[in-house]
Write an enzyme that holds these catalytic residues in place. Structure first.
Site, PDB file in Angstrom:
ATOM      1  CG  ASP A 296      -1.377   0.858   1.610  1.00 37.33           C
ATOM      2  OD1 ASP A 296      -1.954   2.308   0.646  1.00 37.33           O
ATOM      3  OD2 ASP A 296      -2.247   1.385   2.978  1.00 37.33           O
TER       4      ASP A 296
ATOM      5  CG  HIS B 232      -4.649   4.097   3.157  1.00 31.44           C
ATOM      6  ND1 HIS B 232      -4.809   3.007   2.548  1.00 31.44           N
ATOM      7  CD2 HIS B 232      -5.844   4.429   3.025  1.00 31.44           C
ATOM      8  CE1 HIS B 232      -5.576   2.638   1.875  1.00 31.44           C
ATOM      9  NE2 HIS B 232      -6.341   3.377   2.518  1.00 31.44           N
TER      10      HIS B 232
END
Lengths: 558, 558
Positions: A198, A371
């Site tokens: 990610d 995130h």
């Protein structure tokens, strides 16, 4: 290259979505003649994709190699990771694996699309290992803005691939479920060939704040609120709903849930034990009026300004059960997804107009990202210590920034893989890189629950007629004499000039009559005549208006 | 209320644009039977305003009171303050007043729209006072992201109104022209009835950084750049272009300007002495190839990702003169205007793909806002110390936040005026508040340079056909027998299902044939029959597809 079966000492990674973009995550991993797919998500259309409801990955590559696909493994239950399943499973009904909550949310989506019956859904625990063909799948728990999120180590004969899924390193997660750093470290020490990481927040320095920080901000708001508290967040954000419920209990409030997806998801989460709602806390929407305003919390959808969602309706005083009144506190506990900013601010402005005190993330820290920021991405890279690294879940500029960071940490640039959707990337101990492209990949545009995708032609036509409008020219011509016996009729919609000028209609009719009159004798191919008419009227209108509406000539042979 | 002439001991403020929104700033100030207008700006269309090029204020109120309007006074030369003049002057050719550069930029716009000839343009200096009817106009210099920006004190028999225009308190402006705090303080001390204050950045705490800080960031970039430096910014940002030119000179680079509006504005600014370009620095675009890459700076339009602008073309390798190559440095020295984010990021991603190093404001401070932050708004309020205050140039949430801040500073909430477009606000020493509404106000949507505005109907049709497409049904019916003698023909564009199903076309034809066959004898009103056909096919299609394309039945009487 696409059809050459690679040896099992080589891995192939084929990104089908979620790279060079944010959304519709889907990655195929191939070893020999077996494929495992990680995630199956959707994204939402851009402003110029008129009338499109959803966008999903093009899975032509998987359909071509149907027999190879061992299954789809899911990292977590967000739409951009599970949302395409309802469409994909219709064409590729392979087994699907996820943690309990992920499969729970998936069931809800599949039931809605009436494809639950035939789906082969399997639950694994973050502590399990399981085998799919030659792949050994070892999930590891990560922290994210939804419970029960995992990353995967995929052990193959060619080596181990680690896919982080969406993650942050949250030291104080709301559900107490810590990132399983011990397992990840062990996997790293055993040797990892390639890490797919990610990189959504790579442009933000430092560490993302913990979800627990939101609790502090919410507590301040609940303590001060004199009347109702109305909180909007994503319908899958179990952690934040939990925090709001905890605060409601602490400050003597009952909780009503609003919005179909919010109710469905939270009931599912509660049944499965992911959401703790003390007995007697929850009330139905129609019971709100039975309590004093200071005794009520409403948790609702609509954090993105979606026109039909509960909060958006309240903002324009169009909600059946809740009317915003001065003194109400509204919390937007989500950030606007890119493209939704206008709609979100419109909702906020309307709420203020109705007298609500609106709190959003630039006013108080009522939202944190799921995130990890740059330092977390570095920590991940150091823990896994892979031979090769490939950033995913980012636009190109984020992949680029990630490559820079990996470079600063000592990874040579040739060991950082920059993939695009549809690339066939081969990875072995000797070398890694793009070796080819699949034949067909990209986006399938979904209009409705329906028959299929929106083609390029339909979309181009929509943009054209949506921006400039159209004209239909109807004229009936005698097959014998070649003379006009009916019409011409000129009808337009969305073409600004016709709206205002009858004279223009008459001029267009004259152009048509002249054109038909002066047709060469031998010109009896209606297709050609229609094209001539289109050209003549188009040219005339451009000269008059500098606009190019779509022109549809219809010649009737009478 | 709109037509009652107020006494001259009362001021009326009528916002015509730029309140409850960002953009198309325009405010009418009326005292007795005289009106002065401050600014005349445009805004850009929202995503759902299909095919609209520009949005300007509805000036019906001014047209109704044409003889009262003494003139339009301009605060500065940005599009959202001068951009509607080319349209407004066609209907209301009153004198226009501005500082030298503002009038210079205005001339450029008016010439482009061929309305310069008749325009009555007047230049004032920031040190002048001038009279317009009963109004005495006293400009004061402010700092902003364009030179020669002013605010106004409008002295009237009813008292003094101060309009800040767009402003920041920049202690180190690039052109050395400081905010005239001395004059503003003196005006404040003489007594101000009402302050209209910019509040765009009220949500940001503290002070906005000086434009001079950009120079530091640019210097770092210029010092390190190995090949060409390509900087994109707004075509009116003389300060930033000046900084880039200064750095180019310092680091031995020639400068080429790209983009029509950039070239035009900077040539104007240079001629008028607002931009200093040392002899021999500027080169033409076709001379770029004559120099080494490290000797070239390109300053270009396209900072908003506009598809036709120079930078956007370079990003997709579609520019005639510049091809981006690895090692080029591209600076986006502007922030994305809300609504443009997608286009800007698409451009950035493409530039990275071509190997450029792209620098934007989250990477380095290459952009600062031209609007003061919260502490500057407070400073303004304290310096002017008005009886009443009215925030302008903000969405409703910003007006709300400004009112909170004014409250914290001691202004009672009844002395803070929250206006909306079209309100008639009366202000006297005794009282201030909304006393009525003008008959017509709001937005006029411009499609092209053209005939006029896009009506609600056209826009609604565009949205409808843009999202769902349309079908044309043509059928020729014998006037004698009532039987079909031609067609039915079914033609569609932008309707997703027709794209994929010939069977559907046949079914629609059957619906039409059945409908015509079963018309009641007496039913010979074609309008009614067409409506019946539309309903029948619409109902059929909704059942089949859950979609409602626009349906246009055309019956020909043969």
């Amino acid at each position: 290259m696409a059809n050459k079966t690679p040896k099992t000492d080589t891995l192939q990674i084929i990104p089908l979505g979620g790279i060079g973009e944010i959304g519709k995550n889907m990655t195929a991993i191939r070893c020999g003649d077996q494929i495992v797919v990680i995630d199956c998500g959707l994204s939402f259309p851009g402003a110029e994709q008129l009338g499109v409801d959803l966008v999903i990955p093009d899975i032509s590559y998987l359909l071509e190699h149907k027999e190879m696909v061992q299954g789809i493994i899911l990292t977590h239950g967000h739409e951009d990771h599970i949302g395409a399943l309802a469409f994909v499973l219709k064409e590729l009904n392979v087994p699907v694996y996820g943690t309990r909550l992920t499969i729970g949310f998936t069931k809800g989506k599949l039931a809605e699309h009436r494809v639950l019956d035939k789906a082969k859904l399997h639950v694994f625990s973050a502590n399990d290992k399981f085998r799919l063909g030659i792949f050994e799948i070892e999930p590891f728990r990560v922290a994210h803005s939804i419970p029960d999120a995992v990353g995967f180590a995929v052990h193959t004969p060619a080596g181990t691939l680690v896919h982080t899924g969406d993650f942050k390193f949250d030291q104080t997660p709301v559900d107490g479920q810590l990132f399983d750093i011990a397992k990840l470290t062990r996997i790293g020490q055993e040797g990892v060939l390639v890490l797919l990481s990610d990189c959504t927040n790579v442009e933000r320095p430092g560490f993302v704040p913990s979800e627990a920080t939101v609790a502090g901000a919410l507590e301040n708001i609940f303590r001060a609120a004199q009347r109702r508290v109305i909180m909007a967040c994503f319908a899958s954000n179990v952690h934040r709903v939990q925090t709001a419920i905890d605060m409601s209990v602490k400050y003597g409030r009952k909780v009503a849930l609003m919005g179909r997806s919010m109710e469905r998801n939270m009931e599912m989460a509660q049944q499965m034990g992911y959401l703790r709602v003390p007995e007697g806390t929850r009330i139905r929407a129609d019971e709100i009026e039975d309590y004093f305003p200071q005794q009520v919390t409403v948790i609702t959808t609509g954090s993105q300004g979606e026109p039909m969602a509960a909060l958006s309706r309240m903002a324009v005083d169009d909600h059946r059960k809740i009317k915003i009144v001065p003194g109400d506190t509204v919390i937007l506990a989500a950030s606007a997804v890119p493209g939704n900013e206008d709609a979100v601010w419109r909702t906020v402005n309307h709420l203020f107009r109705r007298g609500a005190e609106v709190i959003y993330d630039s006013i108080a820290p009522v939202h944190v990202s799921g995130h990890g920021y740059a330092e977390e991405l570095k920590l991940m890279l150091n823990l896994v210590d892979p031979q090769y690294v490939m950033p995913v879940h980012g636009e190109y500029r984020m992949l680029h920034r990630y490559a820079q960071i990996a470079g600063e940490m000592g990874w040579p640039q040739e060991d950082v893989i920059r993939g695009e959707i549809g690339d066939i990337i081969e990875v072995s101990e000797e070398v890694a890189g793009v070796v080819g492209r699949v034949e067909k990949s990209g986006a399938v545009l979904i209009d409705g629950t329906g028959i299929g995708d929106v083609s390029e032609i339909v979309l181009r036509d929509r943009l054209h007629i949506g921006q400039d409008g159209f004209l239909v020219l109807v004229v009936g011509v005698s097959a014998e004499t070649g003379e006009i016996v009916s019409g011409p009729e000129v009808i337009s919609r969305g073409f600004v000039y016709m709206d205002q000028s009858e004279a223009l209609v008459e001029e267009i009719k004259t152009v048509i009559i002249e054109k038909i009159k002066n047709l060469p004798e031998e010109d009896n191919d209606w297709m050609v005549v229609q094209q001539d008419l289109r050209d003549a009227v188009g040219k005339f209108l451009y000269k008059k208006t500098q606009r190019r509406p779509m022109i549809l000539p219809i010649l009737l042979d009478l």
